[in-house]
Scaffold this active site. Structure first.
Site, mmCIF file in Angstrom:
data_model
loop_
_atom_site.group_PDB
_atom_site.id
_atom_site.type_symbol
_atom_site.label_atom_id
_atom_site.label_comp_id
_atom_site.label_asym_id
_atom_site.label_seq_id
_atom_site.Cartn_x
_atom_site.Cartn_y
_atom_site.Cartn_z
ATOM 1 N N HIS A 139 70.352 19.757 50.859
ATOM 2 C CA HIS A 139 70.290 20.886 51.805
ATOM 3 C C HIS A 139 71.325 20.770 52.930
ATOM 4 O O HIS A 139 71.597 21.757 53.621
ATOM 5 C CB HIS A 139 68.898 20.993 52.437
ATOM 6 C CG HIS A 139 67.813 21.364 51.472
ATOM 7 N ND1 HIS A 139 67.890 22.469 50.645
ATOM 8 C CD2 HIS A 139 66.611 20.775 51.196
ATOM 9 C CE1 HIS A 139 66.782 22.534 49.899
ATOM 10 N NE2 HIS A 139 66.008 21.528 50.204
ATOM 11 N N ASP A 264 60.021 17.676 42.670
ATOM 12 C CA ASP A 264 59.076 18.558 43.350
ATOM 13 C C ASP A 264 58.827 19.862 42.590
ATOM 14 O O ASP A 264 58.141 20.753 43.084
ATOM 15 C CB ASP A 264 59.511 18.837 44.800
ATOM 16 C CG ASP A 264 60.999 19.052 44.942
ATOM 17 O OD1 ASP A 264 61.685 19.202 43.912
ATOM 18 O OD2 ASP A 264 61.483 19.085 46.089
HETATM 19 ZN ZN LIG Z 1 63.116 19.835 47.111
#
Ligand SMILES: [Zn+2]
Length: 366
Positions: A139, A264
């Site tokens: 990110h 995830d």
């Molecule tokens: Zn993630």
């Protein structure tokens, strides 16, 4: 098959505090452990040891990345800011991204771990590698840390491979449940890196990762997003690989494939709403290994990203690493069969409709 493995105890000492992921802390809900805490990573590392597979891996010792190496991706202001917060002892890199004393040095060790994994594969010391590094990276953009990420580990390793080892075409396949927005932004106008992200549609960051984000300028066509609907399982992921990822790789012809690897997207992860299980991840790893063998001498590097189920991340990681090194430990995932019987594990029509749209982008790779 020789598989490299990067890990360091200090990766688990990066402090994300217990602020319920809110900074500054608020007196609303009792503070609890931050989602991005050491536990899933520690448990994965422990299962690798207890299962015996660690004996089949080649240990690669990480080093700290230098500021010069970070600067190939990040702005001086961003690097200085992370260092300043770390030296102060606490703070937030932007939102949801707390760090503590020493986090700067640990983040350098994570980026350097990705570099060392990359070098080991390029030089032929190993065939492929898994870097179990922390903090995660996908990110982080050039000038900001976000979503638990401080520096873009995979992008730093890619720039290193290009500038020091002369690689010209590298592909990334990001299977973390969140959009790999940082990797996308860093390479958005760069045709030397094909960035592919499979993620839950509009999960994090908000309004990021649409199919229409296809690169710009010279990089037009070299960014592919597959924003899968919530509830997508192994069938949808395998279909996306068969119809988007593998054809895109075949067209791009990378010299090496990098996988920002988050677990995830599992069916029991608290941060995502997908249905993957360990055999689903195993199948994706197998498909990437086959593509890498065909296209680039098997050169494949995985850098660890998210994954927040303490009980399930270890099984997903073990399955993937078993595929990478070609050794089966015999450890059974007790949840795999149970999850395999859930509804919605095969590709559903509303999921294949999205995959069909993303498949149209393959022809834009020129
Ligand atoms: Zn993630």
């Amino acid at each position: 098959m020789a598989t490299g493995f990067v890990f360091h105890e200090l990766y688990l000492w990066h402090n994300t505090w217990n602020w319920n992921q809110v900074f500054p802390p608020s007196l609303t809900v009792q503070p609890g452990t931050h989602a991005e805490n050491p536990e899933t990573k520690r448990r994965l590392r422990n299962l690798l040891e207890v299962s015996g597979i660690l004996d089949h891996l080649v240990t690669i010792k990480p080093r700290r990345a230098t500021v010069e190496e970070l600067s190939r991706v990040h702005t001086p202001a961003h690097i200085a800011r992370i260092r300043e917060i770390s030296d102060r002892g606490y703070g937030d890199a932007s939102s949801l991204t707390p760090l503590g004393a020493g986090s700067y040095e640990i983040a350098l060790l994570a980026a350097g771990g990705a570099i060392k994994a990359m070098e080991a594969v390029i030089t032929g010391q190993v065939d492929n590698a898994y870097a179990l590094i922390r903090p995660p990276g996908h990110h982080a953009t050039a000038d900001v840390g976000m979503g638990f990420c401080l520096f873009s580990n995979a992008a730093i390793a890619i720039r290193h491979a290009q500038q020091l080892h002369g690689l010209t075409r590298i592909a990334t396949v990001d299977w973390d449940v969140h959009h790999g927005n940082g990797t996308q932004a860093i390479f958005y106008d760069d045709p030397s890196v094909l960035s592919i992200s499979l993620h839950q549609d509009n999960l994090f960051p908000a309004n990021s990762g649409a199919i229409a984000e296809n690169g710009e300028g010279m990089g037009k066509g070299f960014n592919i997003n597959v924003p899968l609907p919530p509830g997508s399982g192994p069938g949808a992921y395998a279909a996306a690989f068969e119809r988007v990822v593998i054809p895109a790789l075949a067209r791009f012809k990378p010299e090496l494939i990098v996988v920002p690897s988050g677990f995830d997207a599992s069916g029991v992860d608290p941060m995502g709403r997908m249905l993957m299980n360990s055999s689903g991840y195993r199948r994706l790893a197998r498909m990437l290994l086959d593509a890498a063998r065909e296209l680039c001498g098997g050169r494949l590097v995985m850098t660890h990203e998210g994954g927040y189920s303490e009980m399930y991340v270890p099984y997903c990681g073990l399955a993937v690493i078993e595929e990478l090194c070609g050794h089966r430990t015999g450890v059974e995932d007790p949840w795999d069969q149970l999850m395999g019987q859930w509804g919605g594990m095969s590709a559903q029509p509303h999921q294949t409709a999205i995959i069909d749209q993303a498949a149209e982008l393959v022809k834009n790779i020129n």
